[in-house]
Design a protein around this motif. Structure first.
Motif, PDB file in Angstrom:
ATOM      1  N   HIS A 147       0.823  -1.206   0.000  1.00  0.00           N
ATOM      2  CA  HIS A 147       0.000   0.000   0.000  1.00  0.00           C
ATOM      3  C   HIS A 147       0.860   1.259   0.000  1.00  0.00           C
ATOM      4  O   HIS A 147       0.630   2.194  -0.772  1.00  0.00           O
ATOM      5  CB  HIS A 147      -0.930  -0.009   1.220  1.00  0.00           C
ATOM      6  CG  HIS A 147      -1.722   1.251   1.383  1.00  0.00           C
ATOM      7  ND1 HIS A 147      -1.731   1.978   2.551  1.00  0.00           N
ATOM      8  CD2 HIS A 147      -2.510   1.941   0.516  1.00  0.00           C
ATOM      9  CE1 HIS A 147      -2.493   3.040   2.407  1.00  0.00           C
ATOM     10  NE2 HIS A 147      -2.984   3.052   1.184  1.00  0.00           N
ATOM     11  N   VAL A 148       1.865   1.285   0.863  1.00  0.00           N
ATOM     12  CA  VAL A 148       2.744   2.463   0.926  1.00  0.00           C
ATOM     13  C   VAL A 148       3.489   2.644  -0.393  1.00  0.00           C
ATOM     14  O   VAL A 148       3.663   3.772  -0.875  1.00  0.00           O
ATOM     15  CB  VAL A 148       3.720   2.336   2.110  1.00  0.00           C
ATOM     16  CG1 VAL A 148       4.779   3.419   2.048  1.00  0.00           C
ATOM     17  CG2 VAL A 148       2.954   2.426   3.437  1.00  0.00           C
ATOM     18  N   LEU A 149       3.914   1.557  -1.013  1.00  0.00           N
ATOM     19  CA  LEU A 149       4.617   1.663  -2.301  1.00  0.00           C
ATOM     20  C   LEU A 149       3.746   2.338  -3.351  1.00  0.00           C
ATOM     21  O   LEU A 149       4.241   3.125  -4.167  1.00  0.00           O
ATOM     22  CB  LEU A 149       5.031   0.275  -2.791  1.00  0.00           C
ATOM     23  CG  LEU A 149       6.239  -0.367  -2.116  1.00  0.00           C
ATOM     24  CD1 LEU A 149       6.394  -1.808  -2.576  1.00  0.00           C
ATOM     25  CD2 LEU A 149       7.513   0.429  -2.412  1.00  0.00           C
ATOM     26  N   THR A 150       2.446   2.045  -3.344  1.00  0.00           N
ATOM     27  CA  THR A 150       1.571   2.659  -4.348  1.00  0.00           C
ATOM     28  C   THR A 150       1.450   4.167  -4.155  1.00  0.00           C
ATOM     29  O   THR A 150       1.064   4.875  -5.089  1.00  0.00           O
ATOM     30  CB  THR A 150       0.164   2.033  -4.319  1.00  0.00           C
ATOM     31  OG1 THR A 150      -0.470   2.306  -3.064  1.00  0.00           O
ATOM     32  CG2 THR A 150       0.216   0.534  -4.548  1.00  0.00           C
ATOM     33  N   HIS A 151       1.772   4.656  -2.966  1.00  0.00           N
ATOM     34  CA  HIS A 151       1.681   6.095  -2.678  1.00  0.00           C
ATOM     35  C   HIS A 151       3.045   6.785  -2.663  1.00  0.00           C
ATOM     36  O   HIS A 151       3.127   7.963  -2.328  1.00  0.00           O
ATOM     37  CB  HIS A 151       0.989   6.317  -1.327  1.00  0.00           C
ATOM     38  CG  HIS A 151      -0.482   6.010  -1.351  1.00  0.00           C
ATOM     39  ND1 HIS A 151      -1.421   6.919  -1.749  1.00  0.00           N
ATOM     40  CD2 HIS A 151      -1.153   4.873  -1.044  1.00  0.00           C
ATOM     41  CE1 HIS A 151      -2.621   6.369  -1.672  1.00  0.00           C
ATOM     42  NE2 HIS A 151      -2.483   5.128  -1.252  1.00  0.00           N
ATOM     43  N   THR A 152       4.083   6.047  -3.001  1.00  0.00           N
ATOM     44  CA  THR A 152       5.430   6.606  -2.963  1.00  0.00           C
ATOM     45  C   THR A 152       5.854   7.058  -4.354  1.00  0.00           C
ATOM     46  O   THR A 152       5.758   6.296  -5.316  1.00  0.00           O
ATOM     47  CB  THR A 152       6.430   5.562  -2.432  1.00  0.00           C
ATOM     48  OG1 THR A 152       6.004   5.138  -1.133  1.00  0.00           O
ATOM     49  CG2 THR A 152       7.824   6.152  -2.334  1.00  0.00           C
ATOM     50  N   LYS A 153       6.292   8.295  -4.451  1.00  0.00           N
ATOM     51  CA  LYS A 153       6.745   8.822  -5.731  1.00  0.00           C
ATOM     52  C   LYS A 153       8.133   8.271  -6.059  1.00  0.00           C
ATOM     53  O   LYS A 153       8.880   7.869  -5.180  1.00  0.00           O
ATOM     54  CB  LYS A 153       6.789  10.357  -5.701  1.00  0.00           C
ATOM     55  CG  LYS A 153       5.506  11.010  -5.222  1.00  0.00           C
ATOM     56  CD  LYS A 153       4.311  10.679  -6.106  1.00  0.00           C
ATOM     57  CE  LYS A 153       3.061  11.386  -5.613  1.00  0.00           C
ATOM     58  NZ  LYS A 153       1.860  11.019  -6.404  1.00  0.00           N
ATOM     59  N   GLY A 154       8.459   8.289  -7.324  1.00  0.00           N
ATOM     60  CA  GLY A 154       9.794   7.866  -7.726  1.00  0.00           C
ATOM     61  C   GLY A 154       9.789   6.559  -8.470  1.00  0.00           C
ATOM     62  O   GLY A 154       8.908   5.702  -8.280  1.00  0.00           O
ATOM     63  N   ASP A 155      10.787   6.383  -9.316  1.00  0.00           N
ATOM     64  CA  ASP A 155      10.849   5.215 -10.186  1.00  0.00           C
ATOM     65  C   ASP A 155      11.067   3.923  -9.409  1.00  0.00           C
ATOM     66  O   ASP A 155      10.565   2.867  -9.817  1.00  0.00           O
ATOM     67  CB  ASP A 155      11.980   5.397 -11.208  1.00  0.00           C
ATOM     68  CG  ASP A 155      11.685   6.511 -12.199  1.00  0.00           C
ATOM     69  OD1 ASP A 155      10.500   6.873 -12.338  1.00  0.00           O
ATOM     70  OD2 ASP A 155      12.637   7.013 -12.826  1.00  0.00           O
TER      71      ASP A 155
END
Length: 413
Positions: A302-310
């Motif tokens: 879930h947190v990964l889906t909200h984290t910017k960046g490649d």
């Protein structure tokens, strides 16, 4: 090989009064037409759209990096994109994702507090095609988080009615025991016989109309008992499952997913149920989990889906591909057992983009079931409920509307 017999108590405990005799290949009496089966696999938090979405539609659509595990079975796959759902404010942006993915309520029909939960598509279909199987439906999950930090709205995709979730089973051992059973050595008398004395006493105090209702009820229970007795007689001839009773939840993520899927495939193969749902993971649930073979440490999807960046986007794409690989495995298992043509296997998510919480432009994968193949994309406001209505009618459900449907997707049939 002779399976352990299953008692009436086991059958009644498993399925109430909705049982039927399973079709057994070993009896040499193949049904003239294979029964329809439906399975729905749910993935949380949407997908990495850039790595998931093909640019071309039609039968010659290309396999994107995320969808590449489907290469060997592309001719058995239908991809649907662009269908929409409507978020109802006031309940949290993730809570409605899974709980209302298959709902039969329109968005304005908030019958469960602020939620438009209602009888879900799997249960609608189960009521149509599941009466003659041991279990009308089977609800599974591979959520092994121990914290239980989220509500049932984040974990349950199957609902009997508004506010009444069909709770998921997470332990493969419990699923195995429920499907294939153990004799308990008790309760060989008919359930109806056990209560007949009380029923006769009650009958004497009832009016004529109520006596007729009670009589109809007792007759239905007696009919169920007769089917159970026939099932007990033939259960001894059922082939032994081609796997031992699981010890519990496997340690590796992929093994856990495949084992739960194998159990519903076995249930289909023995006609123990014709409808199944599998929640790969619950919505949101901010607990890191290990994706064995993908990362060297636990990841919070879930947190990964909200984290910017490649880097974060690449991680989400890897998890998406991992789930598609699992879906491809289930397609292969259904095909190997001869069940794919009669089984509609669905995988999707309640939102398209986890970062934007986008309830529109949803992606749905369908395998088997005799659907038209290719990539079908819908522009504008075409509700997801149109697809669910199409599936319900394919299963023989006699209704013209489902949730906020506007019509069926005839091009898929």
């Amino acid at each position: 090989m002779i399976a352990r017999p299953v008692t009436r108590r086991h059958f009644l405990r498993a399925a109430g009064v909705t049982l039927g005799l399973p079709w057994l290949e070993s009896l040499g009496k193949a049904a003239p037409v294979a029964p329809q089966r439906f399975a729905f696999i749910y993935t949380p938090n949407g997908y990495n759209q850039a790595a998931f979405l093909p640019k071309k539609t039609g039968v010659d659509w290309e396999l994107t990096p995320t969808l590449s595990p489907l290469a060997k079975m592309k001719d058995d796959i239908t991809l649907i994109t662009g269908l929409d759902r409507q978020f109802v404010g006031g309940t949290g942006v993730h809570a409605q994702c899974g709980s209302c993915w298959l709902t039969s309520s329109a968005p304005q029909e908030t019958l469960d507090g602020g939620f438009p939960t209602n009888t879900t598509l799997d249960q609608v279909i189960a009521r149509q095609i599941g009466a003659d199987s041991l279990l009308p439906s089977l609800e599974l999950s591979t959520n092994d988080h121990a914290d239980n930090k989220e509500t049932r709205y984040h974990e349950c995709i199957s609902w009997y009615a508004p506010g009444y979730a069909a709770n998921v089973e997470k332990n493969p051992r419990t699923v195995f025991q429920r499907l294939f059973g153990k004799p308990d050595g008790n309760a060989t008398r008919s359930v109806l016989d056990a209560v007949m004395g009380d029923a006769k006493a009650l009958n004497a105090r009832l009016g004529r109309d109520d006596q007729e209702k009670l009589g109809e009820y007792l007759e239905s229970v007696r009919a169920t008992e007769t089917r159970i007795q026939r099932a007990e007689k033939l259960a001894r001839q059922m082939r032994k499952p081609p796997l031992p009773e699981p010890a519990g939840i496997p340690e590796t993520r992929g093994d856990y997913l495949r084992l739960q899927a194998e159990l519903f495939v076995l249930a289909f193969q023995n006609d123990l149920t014709r409808v199944a749902t599998l929640v790969i993971d619950p919505e949101r649930w901010d607990s890191p989990r290990m994706f064995h073979g993908l990362f060297d440490k636990p990841q919070n999807h879930h947190v990964l889906t909200h984290t910017k960046g490649d880097e974060a986007k690449a991680a989400v794409a890897k998890i998406d591909r991992f789930h598609v690989e699992f879906y491809a495995h289930v397609v292969e298992r259904l095909k190997a057992t001869g069940l794919l043509d009669s089984t509609t296997l669905v995988m999707g998510s309640g939102i398209s983009d986890g970062d934007q919480h986008n309830y529109a432009d949803l992606e749905v994968l369908i395998a088997g079931g005799g659907w038209q193949r290719g990539h079908f994309h819908y522009e504008g406001k075409r509700p997801l409920a149109d697809l669910w209505l199409t599936m319900a009618q394919r299963a023989g459900v006699k209704q013209e509307r489902f949730a906020d449907s506007t019509g069926t997707l005839n091009e898929l049939t």
